[in-house]
Every structure is written in structure tokens, then in C-alpha cells.
Design a protein around this motif. Structure first.
Motif, PDB file in Angstrom:
ATOM      1  N   ILE A 249      33.936  59.270  -6.664  1.00 41.24           N
ATOM      2  CA  ILE A 249      32.678  58.753  -7.203  1.00 41.24           C
ATOM      3  C   ILE A 249      32.840  57.267  -7.486  1.00 41.24           C
ATOM      4  CG2 ILE A 249      31.097  58.817  -9.166  1.00 41.24           C
ATOM      5  CD1 ILE A 249      31.654  61.807  -9.359  1.00 41.24           C
ATOM      6  N   ASN A 250      32.025  56.473  -6.808  1.00 39.75           N
ATOM      7  CA  ASN A 250      32.003  55.034  -7.064  1.00 39.75           C
ATOM      8  C   ASN A 250      30.796  54.632  -7.897  1.00 39.75           C
ATOM      9  OD1 ASN A 250      34.346  54.208  -5.820  1.00 39.75           O
ATOM     10  ND2 ASN A 250      33.398  53.947  -3.818  1.00 39.75           N
ATOM     11  N   HIS A 251      29.697  55.340  -7.696  1.00 42.15           N
ATOM     12  CA  HIS A 251      28.464  55.022  -8.407  1.00 42.15           C
ATOM     13  C   HIS A 251      27.913  56.310  -8.996  1.00 42.15           C
ATOM     14  CE1 HIS A 251      28.741  51.097  -6.541  1.00 42.15           C
ATOM     15  NE2 HIS A 251      28.833  51.678  -5.350  1.00 42.15           N
ATOM     16  N   ARG A 252      26.646  56.321  -9.312  1.00 46.18           N
ATOM     17  CA  ARG A 252      26.042  57.543  -9.860  1.00 46.18           C
ATOM     18  C   ARG A 252      26.076  58.639  -8.800  1.00 46.18           C
ATOM     19  NH1 ARG A 252      20.382  56.443 -12.447  1.00 46.18           N
ATOM     20  NH2 ARG A 252      20.881  58.394 -13.495  1.00 46.18           N
ATOM     21  N   PRO A 253      26.342  59.864  -9.194  1.00 46.18           N
ATOM     22  CA  PRO A 253      26.423  60.975  -8.233  1.00 46.18           C
ATOM     23  C   PRO A 253      25.038  61.372  -7.739  1.00 46.18           C
ATOM     24  CG  PRO A 253      26.701  61.782 -10.461  1.00 46.18           C
ATOM     25  CD  PRO A 253      26.638  60.286 -10.569  1.00 46.18           C
ATOM     26  N   TYR A 254      24.572  60.705  -6.684  1.00 48.50           N
ATOM     27  CA  TYR A 254      23.206  60.890  -6.203  1.00 48.50           C
ATOM     28  C   TYR A 254      22.911  62.343  -5.865  1.00 48.50           C
ATOM     29  CZ  TYR A 254      19.232  60.895  -3.028  1.00 48.50           C
ATOM     30  OH  TYR A 254      18.056  61.197  -2.403  1.00 48.50           O
ATOM     31  N   GLY A 255      23.855  63.021  -5.209  1.00 50.68           N
ATOM     32  CA  GLY A 255      23.592  64.389  -4.759  1.00 50.68           C
ATOM     33  C   GLY A 255      23.263  65.337  -5.891  1.00 50.68           C
ATOM     34  N   GLU A 256      24.035  65.288  -6.968  1.00 49.81           N
ATOM     35  CA  GLU A 256      23.771  66.192  -8.093  1.00 49.81           C
ATOM     36  C   GLU A 256      22.489  65.798  -8.818  1.00 49.81           C
ATOM     37  OE1 GLU A 256      26.084  68.397 -11.745  1.00 49.81           O
ATOM     38  OE2 GLU A 256      27.031  66.664 -10.807  1.00 49.81           O
ATOM     39  N   LEU A 257      22.231  64.491  -8.937  1.00 53.52           N
ATOM     40  CA  LEU A 257      20.989  64.056  -9.570  1.00 53.52           C
ATOM     41  C   LEU A 257      19.781  64.522  -8.758  1.00 53.52           C
ATOM     42  CD1 LEU A 257      21.918  60.413 -10.648  1.00 53.52           C
ATOM     43  CD2 LEU A 257      21.605  62.402 -12.138  1.00 53.52           C
ATOM     44  N   PHE A 258      19.893  64.436  -7.423  1.00 52.63           N
ATOM     45  CA  PHE A 258      18.804  64.911  -6.562  1.00 52.63           C
ATOM     46  C   PHE A 258      18.566  66.405  -6.769  1.00 52.63           C
ATOM     47  CE2 PHE A 258      17.601  67.060  -2.609  1.00 52.63           C
ATOM     48  CZ  PHE A 258      16.372  66.459  -2.363  1.00 52.63           C
ATOM     49  N   ALA A 259      19.659  67.179  -6.830  1.00 56.51           N
ATOM     50  CA  ALA A 259      19.526  68.624  -7.015  1.00 56.51           C
ATOM     51  C   ALA A 259      18.844  68.947  -8.339  1.00 56.51           C
ATOM     52  CB  ALA A 259      20.903  69.285  -6.937  1.00 56.51           C
ATOM     53  N   MET A 260      19.209  68.241  -9.406  1.00 52.27           N
ATOM     54  CA  MET A 260      18.620  68.523 -10.718  1.00 52.27           C
ATOM     55  C   MET A 260      17.144  68.119 -10.763  1.00 52.27           C
ATOM     56  SD  MET A 260      21.848  67.554 -13.176  1.00 52.27           S
ATOM     57  CE  MET A 260      21.163  68.279 -14.644  1.00 52.27           C
TER      58      MET A 260
ATOM     59  N   GLY B 256       7.722  78.154  -2.795  1.00 51.50           N
ATOM     60  CA  GLY B 256       6.338  78.397  -2.419  1.00 51.50           C
ATOM     61  C   GLY B 256       6.247  79.106  -1.092  1.00 51.50           C
ATOM     62  N   HIS B 257       7.408  79.548  -0.575  1.00 50.89           N
ATOM     63  CA  HIS B 257       7.472  80.158   0.755  1.00 50.89           C
ATOM     64  C   HIS B 257       8.304  81.439   0.704  1.00 50.89           C
ATOM     65  CE1 HIS B 257       5.966  76.300   2.313  1.00 50.89           C
ATOM     66  NE2 HIS B 257       6.825  75.761   1.474  1.00 50.89           N
ATOM     67  N   ALA B 258       8.021  82.313  -0.184  1.00 52.84           N
ATOM     68  CA  ALA B 258       8.835  83.525  -0.355  1.00 52.84           C
ATOM     69  C   ALA B 258       8.899  84.325   0.937  1.00 52.84           C
ATOM     70  CB  ALA B 258       8.267  84.388  -1.479  1.00 52.84           C
ATOM     71  N   GLY B 259      10.123  84.661   1.349  1.00 49.02           N
ATOM     72  CA  GLY B 259      10.337  85.507   2.506  1.00 49.02           C
ATOM     73  C   GLY B 259      10.138  84.826   3.846  1.00 49.02           C
ATOM     74  N   GLN B 260       9.875  83.517   3.864  1.00 49.61           N
ATOM     75  CA  GLN B 260       9.657  82.821   5.121  1.00 49.61           C
ATOM     76  C   GLN B 260      10.950  82.216   5.644  1.00 49.61           C
ATOM     77  OE1 GLN B 260       6.392  80.091   5.053  1.00 49.61           O
ATOM     78  NE2 GLN B 260       5.026  81.487   3.980  1.00 49.61           N
ATOM     79  N   LYS B 261      10.966  81.922   6.943  1.00 52.50           N
ATOM     80  CA  LYS B 261      12.156  81.380   7.587  1.00 52.50           C
ATOM     81  C   LYS B 261      12.244  79.870   7.448  1.00 52.50           C
ATOM     82  CE  LYS B 261      13.928  85.152   9.362  1.00 52.50           C
ATOM     83  NZ  LYS B 261      15.272  85.625   9.055  1.00 52.50           N
ATOM     84  N   ARG B 262      11.171  79.222   7.018  1.00 55.89           N
ATOM     85  CA  ARG B 262      11.230  77.787   6.810  1.00 55.89           C
ATOM     86  C   ARG B 262      10.504  77.447   5.516  1.00 55.89           C
ATOM     87  NH1 ARG B 262       7.480  75.550  11.742  1.00 55.89           N
ATOM     88  NH2 ARG B 262       5.931  77.195  11.700  1.00 55.89           N
TER      89      ARG B 262
ATOM     90  N   THR C 235      20.001  73.849  -3.077  1.00 49.03           N
ATOM     91  CA  THR C 235      18.714  73.408  -2.553  1.00 49.03           C
ATOM     92  C   THR C 235      18.621  73.809  -1.085  1.00 49.03           C
ATOM     93  OG1 THR C 235      19.590  71.203  -1.994  1.00 49.03           O
ATOM     94  CG2 THR C 235      18.565  71.473  -4.159  1.00 49.03           C
ATOM     95  N   CYS C 236      17.509  74.404  -0.691  1.00 44.60           N
ATOM     96  CA  CYS C 236      17.325  74.896   0.675  1.00 44.60           C
ATOM     97  C   CYS C 236      16.065  74.282   1.280  1.00 44.60           C
ATOM     98  CB  CYS C 236      17.201  76.415   0.692  1.00 44.60           C
ATOM     99  SG  CYS C 236      18.615  77.299  -0.012  1.00 44.60           S
ATOM    100  N   GLY C 237      16.202  73.827   2.520  1.00 48.08           N
ATOM    101  CA  GLY C 237      15.058  73.285   3.236  1.00 48.08           C
ATOM    102  C   GLY C 237      14.722  71.848   2.909  1.00 48.08           C
ATOM    103  N   PHE C 238      15.616  71.133   2.228  1.00 43.08           N
ATOM    104  CA  PHE C 238      15.392  69.729   1.895  1.00 43.08           C
ATOM    105  C   PHE C 238      16.221  68.783   2.771  1.00 43.08           C
ATOM    106  CE2 PHE C 238      14.027  71.936  -1.896  1.00 43.08           C
ATOM    107  CZ  PHE C 238      12.881  71.253  -2.261  1.00 43.08           C
ATOM    108  N   GLY C 239      17.049  69.322   3.634  1.00 39.00           N
ATOM    109  CA  GLY C 239      17.883  68.511   4.514  1.00 39.00           C
ATOM    110  C   GLY C 239      19.337  68.886   4.369  1.00 39.00           C
ATOM    111  N   PRO C 240      20.143  68.572   5.416  1.00 35.46           N
ATOM    112  CA  PRO C 240      19.776  67.810   6.606  1.00 35.46           C
ATOM    113  C   PRO C 240      18.888  68.578   7.582  1.00 35.46           C
ATOM    114  CG  PRO C 240      22.012  68.599   6.818  1.00 35.46           C
ATOM    115  CD  PRO C 240      21.568  68.976   5.440  1.00 35.46           C
ATOM    116  N   GLY C 241      18.834  69.915   7.472  1.00 36.86           N
ATOM    117  CA  GLY C 241      17.937  70.693   8.321  1.00 36.86           C
ATOM    118  C   GLY C 241      16.586  70.862   7.641  1.00 36.86           C
ATOM    119  N   ILE C 242      15.670  71.549   8.319  1.00 41.08           N
ATOM    120  CA  ILE C 242      14.327  71.732   7.764  1.00 41.08           C
ATOM    121  C   ILE C 242      14.021  73.195   7.485  1.00 41.08           C
ATOM    122  CG2 ILE C 242      13.390  69.677   8.872  1.00 41.08           C
ATOM    123  CD1 ILE C 242      12.158  71.517  11.000  1.00 41.08           C
ATOM    124  N   TRP C 243      14.979  74.072   7.747  1.00 44.92           N
ATOM    125  CA  TRP C 243      14.730  75.492   7.583  1.00 44.92           C
ATOM    126  C   TRP C 243      15.211  75.978   6.220  1.00 44.92           C
ATOM    127  CZ3 TRP C 243      11.616  76.681  11.352  1.00 44.92           C
ATOM    128  CH2 TRP C 243      11.726  76.025  12.577  1.00 44.92           C
ATOM    129  N   ALA C 244      14.627  77.062   5.755  1.00 44.04           N
ATOM    130  CA  ALA C 244      15.007  77.616   4.458  1.00 44.04           C
ATOM    131  C   ALA C 244      16.450  78.095   4.449  1.00 44.04           C
ATOM    132  CB  ALA C 244      14.074  78.764   4.080  1.00 44.04           C
TER     133      ALA C 244
END
Length: 201
Positions: A79-90, A114-120, A143-152
């Protein structure tokens, strides 16, 4: 291999683990010891990031419920700076709780989507800190579906292992269901501890 003050015992050859020897802002934090070349036990080679995807068998130990391809990009970084990944998740968790319904799923996780049971689409799974938390006591979040892919099914875990290190990896939800996600994360943490030469520092 040294990520700042944290030294990891990683078997050679180094190209198998994807070591990126990015220079530190302050060179010489870990002075060379003796005449051994970098990478020897008494002279750890410095790096910014250590990729351990090819070491999953070692990291997961006795856990045998993870099929091939279920985990990708397992990475420990300094860690050199603020932990962006964990802050994004929160922040993403807070947004999803506000905007979408949440319900309990297997394995001690709660899912907001907002997409219960869907594939994306996007969703966030989290555990109450009293049930299972990050090493610094924050909620465990997937976190699912926020990247790097687009699927759930394309999920990410990203949090601080310590004040000096962060962990991130990608997990395929179709191959690792929520009921097993905490078991997988717990095994990865234990495997990283086995690699650490100085686990108590």
C-alpha cells in the motif's frame, strides 16, 4: 521477495508467480545483506506486487472445493496510498443497500441486488463483521458485475490484509457459490500467512 517490510518465501522460478519489480518511492528500505544476489533468503528481492494465481494449490491448502478457473488474479500488493479497492467495495455496498433489496444467502452472506437470479447485472455480497470480517475488522465484501467483467458471475474481493498490504482476487460465482466464498477467503489468508517469513511483524 519483499513488499516493503513484509518478506515472502516464494519458490522459484519467479516468472511463475508474476513478480513485478516496480521501484519504490524510497529506495533502499530493505538494505542488501551479504553478497547474495536479490532473491536469496538473506537478500529478498524488492517488489511492489506479488501475483500468486499459479500458487493456488499451495494457498488453498486442504480446501478441495475450488474447481479450476474459479479464482483468478490473486495478488498481494504494498500500500502506497489509500486502498482504493476496499474503499470502492465499501462505497458500493452502501450504495446497493440504499438502492436495492437485500436478502440472506448461504454461507453467512447477505446479497443486495436489483437482478436476482439473472446471469448479468450487479450485486454485492457481504458478511456482518461479527460473523466474518477483514483482518482490520471491516465487512467482508464481494462485488459482482462491476468489473473487470460485466456479468454477475464476475466477482471481486479487495481489502487490506494489514496496514501495509492489500489483497485482491477475482472469483467466479458460478464455480464458487456464496456458500463457499468465506471458506475460500479464509484459506487464501492462511496460505498467505504460510508464505510470510515475518508473520508477526
Amino acid at each position: 521477495m519483499a513488499l516493503g517490510e513484509d518478506v515472502f518465501r516464494v519458490p522459484p522460478p519467479p516468472d511463475w508467480v508474476g513478480i513485478y519489480p516496480i521501484p519504490y518511492p524510497n529506495l533502499g528500505e530493505i538494505p542488501p545483506t551479504g553478497d547474495a544476489p536479490p532473491g536469496c533468503p538473506d537478500h529478498p528481492a524488492e517488489a511492489f506486487s506479488l501475483h500468486l494465481t499459479s500458487r493456488l494449490t499451495f494457498l488453498l491448502g486442504d480446501l478441495r472445493v475450488v474447481p479450476p478457473g474459479a479464482l483468478q488474479a490473486v495478488n498481494i500488493s504494498r500500500i502506497n496510498h489509500r486502498p482504493y479497492g476496499e474503499l470502492f467495495a465499501m462505497k458500493t455496498l452502501a450504495m446497493m443497500v440504499k438502492r436495492h433489496p437485500c436478502h440472506e444467502v448461504d454461507g453467512g452472506l447477505v446479497e443486495c441486488t436489483g437482478h436476482a437470479g439473472q446471469k448479468r447485472g450487479s450485486s454485492v455480497l457481504s458478511a456482518q463483521a461479527s460473523f466474518y470480517s477483514t483482518p482490520l475488522g471491516n465487512p467482508f465484501i464481494v462485488t459482482c458485475g462491476f468489473g473487470p467483467g460485466i456479468w454477475a458471475r464476475d466477482c471481486q474481493v479487495h481489502y487490506q490484509l494489514s496496514e501495509r498490504l492489500e489483497l485482491r482476487y477475482q472469483i467466479n460465482r458460478e464455480r464458487v457459490p456464496p456458500a463457499r466464498m468465506i471458506d475460500v477467503d479464509r484459506a487464501i489468508r492462511a496460505g498467505i500467512q504460510r508464505l510470510l517469513v515475518n508473520p508477526n511483524q
